[in-house]
Design an enzyme around this catalytic site. Structure first.
Site, short mmCIF file in Angstrom:
data_model
loop_
_atom_site.label_atom_id
_atom_site.label_comp_id
_atom_site.label_asym_id
_atom_site.label_seq_id
_atom_site.Cartn_x
_atom_site.Cartn_y
_atom_site.Cartn_z
N CYS A 198 -3.53 2.29 -4.53
CA CYS A 198 -4.47 3.17 -3.83
C CYS A 198 -4.43 4.52 -4.53
O CYS A 198 -3.52 5.33 -4.32
CB CYS A 198 -4.10 3.32 -2.36
SG CYS A 198 -5.21 4.47 -1.51
N ASP B 135 -12.66 3.07 -1.47
CA ASP B 135 -11.91 3.35 -0.25
C ASP B 135 -12.53 4.58 0.41
O ASP B 135 -13.13 5.41 -0.26
CB ASP B 135 -10.46 3.58 -0.63
CG ASP B 135 -9.53 3.47 0.55
OD1 ASP B 135 -9.97 3.00 1.60
OD2 ASP B 135 -8.35 3.84 0.40
N HIS B 136 -12.35 4.69 1.70
CA HIS B 136 -12.84 5.84 2.49
C HIS B 136 -14.08 6.51 1.89
O HIS B 136 -13.98 7.12 0.81
CB HIS B 136 -11.77 6.95 2.58
CG HIS B 136 -10.50 6.47 3.18
ND1 HIS B 136 -9.37 7.25 3.19
CD2 HIS B 136 -10.18 5.33 3.81
CE1 HIS B 136 -8.41 6.59 3.79
NE2 HIS B 136 -8.87 5.41 4.17
N TYR C 25 -14.91 4.69 7.17
CA TYR C 25 -15.47 3.38 6.82
C TYR C 25 -16.91 3.19 7.28
O TYR C 25 -17.30 2.09 7.65
CB TYR C 25 -14.56 2.26 7.34
CG TYR C 25 -13.28 2.19 6.53
CD1 TYR C 25 -13.25 1.46 5.35
CD2 TYR C 25 -12.15 2.90 6.91
CE1 TYR C 25 -12.09 1.41 4.58
CE2 TYR C 25 -10.99 2.86 6.15
CZ TYR C 25 -10.97 2.11 4.99
OH TYR C 25 -9.84 2.07 4.22
N HIS D 87 -7.59 0.39 -4.59
CA HIS D 87 -8.44 1.25 -3.75
C HIS D 87 -8.86 2.41 -4.62
O HIS D 87 -8.00 3.19 -5.06
CB HIS D 87 -7.63 1.82 -2.57
CG HIS D 87 -7.25 0.81 -1.55
ND1 HIS D 87 -6.52 1.14 -0.43
CD2 HIS D 87 -7.52 -0.52 -1.45
CE1 HIS D 87 -6.33 0.05 0.31
NE2 HIS D 87 -6.93 -0.96 -0.28
N HIS E 295 0.86 -1.19 0.00
CA HIS E 295 0.00 0.00 0.00
C HIS E 295 0.89 1.24 0.00
O HIS E 295 1.87 1.29 0.72
CB HIS E 295 -0.88 -0.01 1.26
CG HIS E 295 -1.89 1.09 1.30
ND1 HIS E 295 -1.58 2.38 1.67
CD2 HIS E 295 -3.20 1.09 1.01
CE1 HIS E 295 -2.67 3.12 1.61
NE2 HIS E 295 -3.67 2.36 1.20
C1 DNO Z 1 -6.61 3.36 5.18
C2 DNO Z 1 -6.04 2.19 4.55
C3 DNO Z 1 -4.70 1.82 5.15
C4 DNO Z 1 -4.27 0.47 4.63
C5 DNO Z 1 -2.94 0.03 5.13
C6 DNO Z 1 -2.45 -1.19 4.40
O1 DNO Z 1 -7.77 3.47 5.23
O2 DNO Z 1 -6.02 2.29 3.20
O3 DNO Z 1 -4.83 1.75 6.53
O4 DNO Z 1 -5.18 -0.49 5.01
O5 DNO Z 1 -1.98 1.03 4.98
O6 DNO Z 1 -1.43 -1.77 5.11
#
Ligand code: DNO
Length: 399
Positions: free
Chosen positions: A272, A351-352, A370, A299, A234
Site C-alpha cells: 500500500c 486506493d481511497h 470508497y 494499493h 497490509h
Molecule cells: C483502508 C484499507 C484497509 C485494509 C486493511 C487490510 O482503506 O486499505 O482497511 O483493507 O487494513 O486488512
C-alpha cells in the site's frame, strides 16, 4: 492493461453497484465477506456464492481484502490457537473455490485511522485527513487514555486542549466516529470497546506483537501455500505507533523482517503505497524494489505530509513518485513472466479516492474513501500512466 486493474467492492450493500464496475476499466474485484464476524469460518458455499455474483457481472474475484485476524491472535490469548485453526480452514475453502490472494493486517485495535473523513480541498472535493492535534484531543479528552500525554510535545498538548475546548458536542461526536467507527464488518465500535481492547494490550511490547505475528504466520503460511493461496500483509496506517500501541509493518526494515519470519513465497506483501508514504523517512519506490518479488497486491495512492498531519493526495500527486512506482511494478511483472511464473500479473487497485462531482451531492458514502467517481478518476490516471510507460519502454511486452 498489463497490471491487473481491480476495484474494491464492499458487497451487496455497497452504494457502487457491482454491474457498474466494468465501466471503470477494472476487470477484477477486491472484496470480503464483511457479514461474517471476525474469527468465524468462511464456508465454501459462502465463498462460491460471492464468486458467482461477481462473475455474473463479467468480473473476476481477484483478491480477498481482508480475511480479518481476530484480536485474540494478535494478543496471543488462549483462544488464539483455535482462531488460527478456523483461519486455516477458511484458507483451504478459499483455495478450492475463491481468489488466491488473501489480504490481512496485524494492526492492534484499530485498522486505518483518520480524524476527518471529509476534508475540503481547494477544488471543492473532499478527502481523508489525519490531524495530529485532533487525534491527541481524541485520546486525551474523549477516550481518556491513561498516559497519552507522554506521547505528545507540550505544544501539541496545548493545541489539543484549546481545540477540544472549542468543539461542540456534535463535532466531538463526529471526531469520535471518524476515528473508531468506520470499519466494514466492524461497525458500531464504542469507546468502551476500544478501552477494553486497549486494556488487553497493557504493557505490550513490539517483541510480543512480533512473536504473535510469527506464531500466526508459521501456521497459516504453509496452509495458504498448500491451498494455492498467498497471504499479503497490509501496512500500518498511519505507519507508526498510535494509542501507545506497537505497530510492526511500517518501514523497509519491517518488510525484511516480515519476509524473513517465514521465508516462503506464500508469505507476501500488500504494497500500500499510500500507507507507507505517510512517513517522512520512507522512500516508497525503494521499499517496493526491496520486496518486489513478494508483492502479491498493490494499493496505488499517495499522501501529502504537513507537519504532523497528512492527507490523501490525488493518485498521481503527493509524496509517492507514481511514475517510478508503476514502472517498477511493470518491470517486476516482466521479470515474473520471463521466469515462467503463473502468478506474474499483479492486481492493483486505486486506493481511497476523493469525493468528487456527483458523489458530493449524494449521502456520504458509508465506506469513507470508497466513493465510485474519485477512484474511477484514479484508475483512469493510473491506467494511462501505465500505458505510457509500457509503450515507451517495453512495447514488445504488450503483445
Ligand atoms: C483502508 C484499507 C484497509 C485494509 C486493511 C487490510 O482503506 O486499505 O482497511 O483493507 O487494513 O486488512
Amino acid at each position: 492493461m498489463f497490471l491487473e486493474p481491480t476495484f474494491r467492492w464492499y458487497g451487496p450493500e455497497d452504494p457502487v453497484p457491482l454491474n457498474f464496475i466494468p465501466q471503470t476499466g477494472a476487470t477484477g474485484i477486491v472484496t470480503s465477506l464483511h457479514y461474517v464476524p471476525y474469527g468465524k469460518l468462511w464456508t465454501e458455499e459462502a465463498i462460491l456464492e460471492r464468486r458467482k455474483m461477481i462473475e455474473a457481472a463479467g468480473l473476476t474475484w481477484s483478491v480477498v481484502e481482508s480475511l480479518p485476524v481476530h484480536e485474540d491472535i494478535k494478543t496471543g490469548a488462549p483462544a488464539a490457537k483455535q482462531y488460527i485453526e478456523v483461519y486455516k480452514q477458511s484458507l483451504r475453502n478459499l483455495g478450492k473455490v475463491g481468489p488466491r490472494v488473501i489480504t490481512y493486517n496485524f494492526m492492534p485495535v484499530l485498522d486505518w485511522v483518520r480524524t476527518d473523513l471529509h476534508h475540503r480541498m481547494p477544488d471543492g472535493s473532499t478527502t481523508l485527513f489525519f490531524d495530529e492535534v485532533q487525534f491527541a484531543a481524541f485520546e486525551l479528552f474523549i477516550l481518556k487514555r491513561e498516559g497519552a500525554e507522554a506521547d505528545y510535545s507540550a505544544d501539541t498538548l496545548h493545541k489539543a486542549d484549546e481545540y477540544f475546548r472549542g468543539l461542540s458536542d456534535h463535532e466531538s461526536f463526529r471526531l469520535r466516529r471518524s476515528i473508531i467507527d468506520n470499519f466494514p464488518g466492524f461497525k458500531g465500535v464504542t469507546l468502551e470497546d476500544v478501552r477494553d481492547m486497549l486494556a488487553r494490550y497493557r504493557g505490550f511490547t513490539r517483541e510480543r506483537l512480533e512473536e504473535n505475528l510469527y506464531n500466526f504466520l508459521s501456521e497459516v503460511v504453509p496452509a495458504a501455500r498448500d491451498a494455492g493461496c498467498i497471504m499479503v500483509i497490509h501496512p500500518d496506517d498511519p505507519p507508526r505507533s498510535i494509542l501507545g500501541l506497537p505497530r510492526i509493518f511500517s518501514t523497509i526494515d519491517d518488510i525484511q523482517k516480515l519476509l524473513g519470519m517465514v521465508d516462503d513465497p506464500a508469505n507476501g506483501v500488500c504494497f500500500c503505497a499510500g500507507s507507507f508514504s505517510a512517513r517522512r523517512d520512507n522512500d516508497v519506490v525503494r521499499m517496493f524494489k526491496s520486496c518486489a518479488d513478494r508483492v502479491g497486491f498493490m494499493h496505488l495512492r499517495s499522501t501529502q505530509i504537513e507537519g504532523g498531519n497528512f492527507y490523501e493526495a490525488s493518485h498521481l500527486g503527493g509524496r509517492v513518485d507514481m511514475y517510478e512506482l508503476v514502472k517498477a511494478a511493470c518491470e517486476e511483472q516482466i521479470r515474473r513472466r520471463k521466469a515462467g511464473r503463473s502468478d506474474w500479473r499483479i492486481p492493483i487497485r486505486p486506493d481511497h479516492g476523493p469525493d468528487i462531482m456527483d458523489d458530493l451531492l449524494k449521502p456520504p458514502c458509508p465506506n469513507p474513501g470508497y466513493g465510485g467517481l474519485g477512484r474511477m478518476r484514479g484508475l483512469a490516471e493510473l491506467r494511462g500512466l501505465e500505458l505510457g510507460i509500457m509503450r515507451s519502454h517495453y512495447p514488445a511486452e504488450l503483445n
